[in-house]
Design an enzyme around this catalytic site. Structure first.
Site, PDB file in Angstrom:
ATOM      1  N   CYS A  45       0.569  -1.500  -0.111  1.00 47.11           N
ATOM      2  CA  CYS A  45       0.193   0.023  -0.043  1.00 47.11           C
ATOM      3  C   CYS A  45       0.891   1.510   0.227  1.00 47.11           C
ATOM      4  O   CYS A  45       1.534   1.085   1.073  1.00 47.11           O
ATOM      5  CB  CYS A  45      -1.108   0.075   0.989  1.00 47.11           C
ATOM      6  N   PRO A  46       0.821   1.775  -0.710  1.00 45.76           N
ATOM      7  CA  PRO A  46       0.118   2.286  -1.915  1.00 45.76           C
ATOM      8  C   PRO A  46      -0.291   1.653  -3.116  1.00 45.76           C
ATOM      9  O   PRO A  46      -0.284   2.042  -3.582  1.00 45.76           O
ATOM     10  CB  PRO A  46      -1.038   3.813  -1.969  1.00 45.76           C
TER      11      PRO A  46
END
Lengths: 76, 130
Positions: A14-15
């Site tokens: 992430c991200p």
């Protein structure tokens, strides 16, 4: 003509997978389907949230083995 | 519905730069109007050609610094600008004290901005500090 492009974002965190999807989404044509492959658990919940907010279309989301296969259609 | 997110980025540690970059990139790419104000120890990492590793605060910083699957904070801030039109603004005071100009910074950075201007623009909006 619409097409399905596979984006392999496995083993990124992430991200990263979401940003990969967004990068390719910007380049795609309306009606194209993108299939994001991700091993990041959060991506499976984050992508539908992003798709809903932006106004694209979730096609499907399923986990096969350790990999999430998330299909999104560009709607605008 | 888009909202405004203003971020003050002053720490030079890996974890705080990473979190600020994550918020900026995801927010901007999701349609929010993101403005990031860089000052203090955060600004020097964005001088053209700089590849300095930011020091870690703790164990988690070591994990993300050593994992190639974690996007770098520089990459995420660039994506925030390119994919979501985030404004990346250098603090004019910090530029003066570092004895550099905005021409020395990566091209995604905008015009030098004073704290007063930034705070006026941020009035009433969400403001996050890292």
């Amino acid at each position: 003509m619409s097409e399905t492009k596979v984006i392999d974002a496995c083993n990124t965190y992430c991200p990263g997978p979401l940003m990969e999807l967004i990068t390719y989404m910007k380049q795609a044509e309306v009606g194209d389907t993108l299939e994001l492959l991700s091993t990041d658990q959060g991506t499976a919940s984050d992508v539908p949230e992003w798709v809903n907010k932006i106004g694209h279309e979730m096609v499907s989301s399923e986990k096969i083995g350790k990999i999430w296969h998330i299909k999104v259609r560009k709607a605008k | 519905m888009s909202r405004q997110i203003h971020i003050v980025c002053v720490s030079g540690t890996h974890e705080k730069l990473q979190m600020a970059a994550m918020v900026a990139s995801v927010g901007a790419a999701s349609g929010d109007e993101v403005t990031v104000f860089f000052s203090m120890n955060a600004l020097a990492y964005f001088v053209k050609g700089d590849t300095t590793d930011a020091p870690v605060e703790g164990g988690f910083g070591t994990i993300i610094a050593n994992n190639n699957g974690v996007p770098s904070f520089r990459q995420l801030f660039q994506q925030a600008s390119e994919l979501g039109d985030a404004k990346l603004l250098p603090c004019s005071m910090a530029l003066d004290l570092l004895e550099i100009t905005d021409d020395d910074l990566i091209p995604e950075f905008g015009v030098p901005t004073g704290l007063t201007k930034f705070l006026m623009d941020a009035e009433g909006a969400q403001l996050l500090s890292f």
